[in-house]
Design a protein around this motif. Structure first.
Motif, PDB file in Angstrom:
ATOM      1  N   ARG A  63       0.850  -1.179   0.000  1.00 53.03           N
ATOM      2  CA  ARG A  63       0.000   0.000   0.000  1.00 53.03           C
ATOM      3  C   ARG A  63       0.884   1.228   0.000  1.00 53.03           C
ATOM      4  O   ARG A  63       1.531   1.528   1.002  1.00 53.03           O
ATOM      5  CB  ARG A  63      -0.904   0.014   1.243  1.00 53.03           C
ATOM      6  CG  ARG A  63      -1.869  -1.154   1.281  1.00 53.03           C
ATOM      7  CD  ARG A  63      -2.764  -1.068   2.494  1.00 53.03           C
ATOM      8  NE  ARG A  63      -2.013  -1.018   3.735  1.00 53.03           N
ATOM      9  CZ  ARG A  63      -1.596  -2.086   4.383  1.00 53.03           C
ATOM     10  NH1 ARG A  63      -1.839  -3.274   3.904  1.00 53.03           N
ATOM     11  NH2 ARG A  63      -0.916  -1.970   5.507  1.00 53.03           N
ATOM     12  N   PRO A  64       0.925   1.975  -1.091  1.00 47.35           N
ATOM     13  CA  PRO A  64       1.855   3.095  -1.198  1.00 47.35           C
ATOM     14  C   PRO A  64       1.671   4.146  -0.118  1.00 47.35           C
ATOM     15  O   PRO A  64       2.614   4.794   0.284  1.00 47.35           O
ATOM     16  CB  PRO A  64       1.526   3.690  -2.585  1.00 47.35           C
ATOM     17  CG  PRO A  64       0.829   2.604  -3.319  1.00 47.35           C
ATOM     18  CD  PRO A  64       0.138   1.774  -2.292  1.00 47.35           C
ATOM     19  N   ASP A  65       0.422   4.310   0.395  1.00 47.56           N
ATOM     20  CA  ASP A  65       0.177   5.358   1.368  1.00 47.56           C
ATOM     21  C   ASP A  65       0.203   4.845   2.798  1.00 47.56           C
ATOM     22  O   ASP A  65      -0.163   5.540   3.728  1.00 47.56           O
ATOM     23  CB  ASP A  65      -1.180   6.024   1.102  1.00 47.56           C
ATOM     24  CG  ASP A  65      -2.333   5.037   1.223  1.00 47.56           C
ATOM     25  OD1 ASP A  65      -2.073   3.818   1.116  1.00 47.56           O
ATOM     26  OD2 ASP A  65      -3.472   5.489   1.399  1.00 47.56           O
ATOM     27  N   ALA A  66       0.620   3.588   2.984  1.00 50.84           N
ATOM     28  CA  ALA A  66       0.568   2.995   4.314  1.00 50.84           C
ATOM     29  C   ALA A  66       1.832   3.320   5.105  1.00 50.84           C
ATOM     30  O   ALA A  66       2.898   3.509   4.558  1.00 50.84           O
ATOM     31  CB  ALA A  66       0.414   1.473   4.202  1.00 50.84           C
ATOM     32  N   ASP A  67       1.654   3.379   6.421  1.00 46.41           N
ATOM     33  CA  ASP A  67       2.801   3.526   7.312  1.00 46.41           C
ATOM     34  C   ASP A  67       3.461   2.166   7.479  1.00 46.41           C
ATOM     35  O   ASP A  67       2.914   1.138   7.101  1.00 46.41           O
ATOM     36  CB  ASP A  67       2.348   4.045   8.682  1.00 46.41           C
ATOM     37  CG  ASP A  67       1.787   5.461   8.592  1.00 46.41           C
ATOM     38  OD1 ASP A  67       0.928   5.774   9.420  1.00 46.41           O
ATOM     39  OD2 ASP A  67       2.203   6.215   7.696  1.00 46.41           O
ATOM     40  N   ALA A  68       4.650   2.162   8.097  1.00 46.66           N
ATOM     41  CA  ALA A  68       5.352   0.897   8.317  1.00 46.66           C
ATOM     42  C   ALA A  68       4.537  -0.013   9.232  1.00 46.66           C
ATOM     43  O   ALA A  68       4.553  -1.214   9.090  1.00 46.66           O
ATOM     44  CB  ALA A  68       6.730   1.170   8.906  1.00 46.66           C
ATOM     45  N   THR A  69       3.826   0.579  10.194  1.00 46.32           N
ATOM     46  CA  THR A  69       2.968  -0.198  11.065  1.00 46.32           C
ATOM     47  C   THR A  69       1.534   0.268  10.873  1.00 46.32           C
ATOM     48  O   THR A  69       1.273   1.442  10.657  1.00 46.32           O
ATOM     49  CB  THR A  69       3.373  -0.030  12.544  1.00 46.32           C
ATOM     50  OG1 THR A  69       3.311   1.365  12.882  1.00 46.32           O
ATOM     51  CG2 THR A  69       4.759  -0.546  12.785  1.00 46.32           C
ATOM     52  N   VAL A  70       0.597  -0.659  10.954  1.00 45.92           N
ATOM     53  CA  VAL A  70      -0.809  -0.348  10.760  1.00 45.92           C
ATOM     54  C   VAL A  70      -1.511  -0.423  12.111  1.00 45.92           C
ATOM     55  O   VAL A  70      -1.471  -1.435  12.783  1.00 45.92           O
ATOM     56  CB  VAL A  70      -1.451  -1.329   9.763  1.00 45.92           C
ATOM     57  CG1 VAL A  70      -2.930  -1.019   9.598  1.00 45.92           C
ATOM     58  CG2 VAL A  70      -0.743  -1.258   8.423  1.00 45.92           C
ATOM     59  N   ASP A  71      -2.154   0.660  12.505  1.00 44.47           N
ATOM     60  CA  ASP A  71      -2.881   0.718  13.765  1.00 44.47           C
ATOM     61  C   ASP A  71      -4.301   0.212  13.519  1.00 44.47           C
ATOM     62  O   ASP A  71      -5.030   0.790  12.711  1.00 44.47           O
ATOM     63  CB  ASP A  71      -2.908   2.172  14.269  1.00 44.47           C
ATOM     64  CG  ASP A  71      -3.461   2.278  15.675  1.00 44.47           C
ATOM     65  OD1 ASP A  71      -4.258   1.403  16.077  1.00 44.47           O
ATOM     66  OD2 ASP A  71      -3.099   3.239  16.379  1.00 44.47           O
ATOM     67  N   PRO A  72      -4.727  -0.869  14.188  1.00 49.59           N
ATOM     68  CA  PRO A  72      -6.060  -1.414  13.918  1.00 49.59           C
ATOM     69  C   PRO A  72      -7.194  -0.481  14.322  1.00 49.59           C
ATOM     70  O   PRO A  72      -8.328  -0.690  13.911  1.00 49.59           O
ATOM     71  CB  PRO A  72      -6.085  -2.712  14.745  1.00 49.59           C
ATOM     72  CG  PRO A  72      -5.059  -2.511  15.796  1.00 49.59           C
ATOM     73  CD  PRO A  72      -3.993  -1.652  15.181  1.00 49.59           C
ATOM     74  N   ARG A  73      -6.891   0.547  15.126  1.00 49.23           N
ATOM     75  CA  ARG A  73      -7.932   1.493  15.528  1.00 49.23           C
ATOM     76  C   ARG A  73      -7.911   2.763  14.684  1.00 49.23           C
ATOM     77  O   ARG A  73      -8.598   3.721  15.001  1.00 49.23           O
ATOM     78  CB  ARG A  73      -7.779   1.870  17.001  1.00 49.23           C
ATOM     79  CG  ARG A  73      -8.079   0.727  17.951  1.00 49.23           C
ATOM     80  CD  ARG A  73      -8.129   1.202  19.377  1.00 49.23           C
ATOM     81  NE  ARG A  73      -8.515   0.140  20.278  1.00 49.23           N
ATOM     82  CZ  ARG A  73      -8.794   0.320  21.565  1.00 49.23           C
ATOM     83  NH1 ARG A  73      -8.687   1.530  22.089  1.00 49.23           N
ATOM     84  NH2 ARG A  73      -9.149  -0.680  22.322  1.00 49.23           N
ATOM     85  N   GLU A  74      -7.138   2.739  13.622  1.00 51.61           N
ATOM     86  CA  GLU A  74      -6.989   3.938  12.799  1.00 51.61           C
ATOM     87  C   GLU A  74      -7.699   3.752  11.464  1.00 51.61           C
ATOM     88  O   GLU A  74      -7.634   2.689  10.854  1.00 51.61           O
ATOM     89  CB  GLU A  74      -5.515   4.228  12.564  1.00 51.61           C
ATOM     90  CG  GLU A  74      -5.246   5.585  11.939  1.00 51.61           C
ATOM     91  CD  GLU A  74      -3.764   5.892  11.915  1.00 51.61           C
ATOM     92  OE1 GLU A  74      -3.304   6.649  12.773  1.00 51.61           O
ATOM     93  OE2 GLU A  74      -3.080   5.354  11.036  1.00 51.61           O
ATOM     94  N   ILE A  75      -8.395   4.806  11.032  1.00 55.17           N
ATOM     95  CA  ILE A  75      -9.105   4.790   9.756  1.00 55.17           C
ATOM     96  C   ILE A  75      -8.493   5.860   8.861  1.00 55.17           C
ATOM     97  O   ILE A  75      -8.577   7.045   9.172  1.00 55.17           O
ATOM     98  CB  ILE A  75     -10.601   5.049   9.948  1.00 55.17           C
ATOM     99  CG1 ILE A  75     -11.231   3.954  10.816  1.00 55.17           C
ATOM    100  CG2 ILE A  75     -11.308   5.122   8.593  1.00 55.17           C
ATOM    101  CD1 ILE A  75     -12.698   4.170  11.116  1.00 55.17           C
TER     102      ILE A  75
END
Length: 199
Positions: A63-75
């Protein structure tokens, strides 16, 4: 017993055949990985897009716009805006009339990051106005009277800044019972939802 020249020749031919077969298998695997979109990571391993397709799990690199870590509570929203749902609290009404109508208040602490290039209004005219509580078939909008309690969320948010505040929702009847029984609430913006425990 010494082998005859013919037996030695047959042994050499068998060895050569085994080496050729191993080489063909190795080349076939490499070609298959290349055909699936694999590439050499430089560490001797080969990664393929097929692995992601098989598991249904995308990594940050996919995902080009993704951070290195994905927060499951973040939209993530459009234009680099991200909404993080910090916590949710449930408070049943204490008055006689409120108890009769099964009224309750759900407060959701929200952190909004403006990763875009322009300032934005968070609430009530901005993206947080689309936030809904989901309980069964019910969709509950933020309480219109929650503009004042929202505090910093009601102010204009400059580009590159984050703000945290509280949105309040009023529920009644079957919606309150569903939230109380499940002890969780789904918070949705558009097609994205996050489930939170109710404190």
């Amino acid at each position: 017993m010494p082998r005859t020249p013919l037996e030695r020749l047959l042994g050499i031919l068998k060895a050569l055949a085994a080496i050729a077969a191993g080489l063909a298998i190795g080349l076939g695997i490499g070609a298959a990985a290349g055909a699936l979109g694999g590439d050499d990571d430089g560490d001797g391993s080969t990664t393929t897009q097929a692995a992601t397709a098989a598991t249904g799990t995308a990594t940050a690199a996919d995902r080009p716009d993704a951070d290195a870590t994905v927060d499951p509570r973040e939209i993530p929203l459009a234009d680099g805006v991200r909404v993080r749902l910090v916590r949710a609290t449930f408070e049943a009404a204490t008055t006689k009339r409120g108890r009769e109508r099964r009224r309750a208040r759900v407060a959701v602490v929200v952190r909004l990051r403006n990763g875009g290039t322009r300032a934005l209004d968070a609430f009530p005219a901005g993206p947080l106005a689309r936030l809904r509580l989901v309980a069964g078939d019910d969709r509950v909008q933020p309480d219109p009277r929650a503009v004042e309690p929202a505090g910093p969320l009601a102010a204009r948010l400059p580009a590159g800044r984050s703000v945290q505040g509280e949105l309040r929702f009023e529920t009644a009847g079957a919606t309150t019972l569903a939230l109380r029984d499940r002890e969780t609430v789904a918070v949705r913006i558009g097609s994205r939802a996050v489930s939170l425990p109710l404190d």
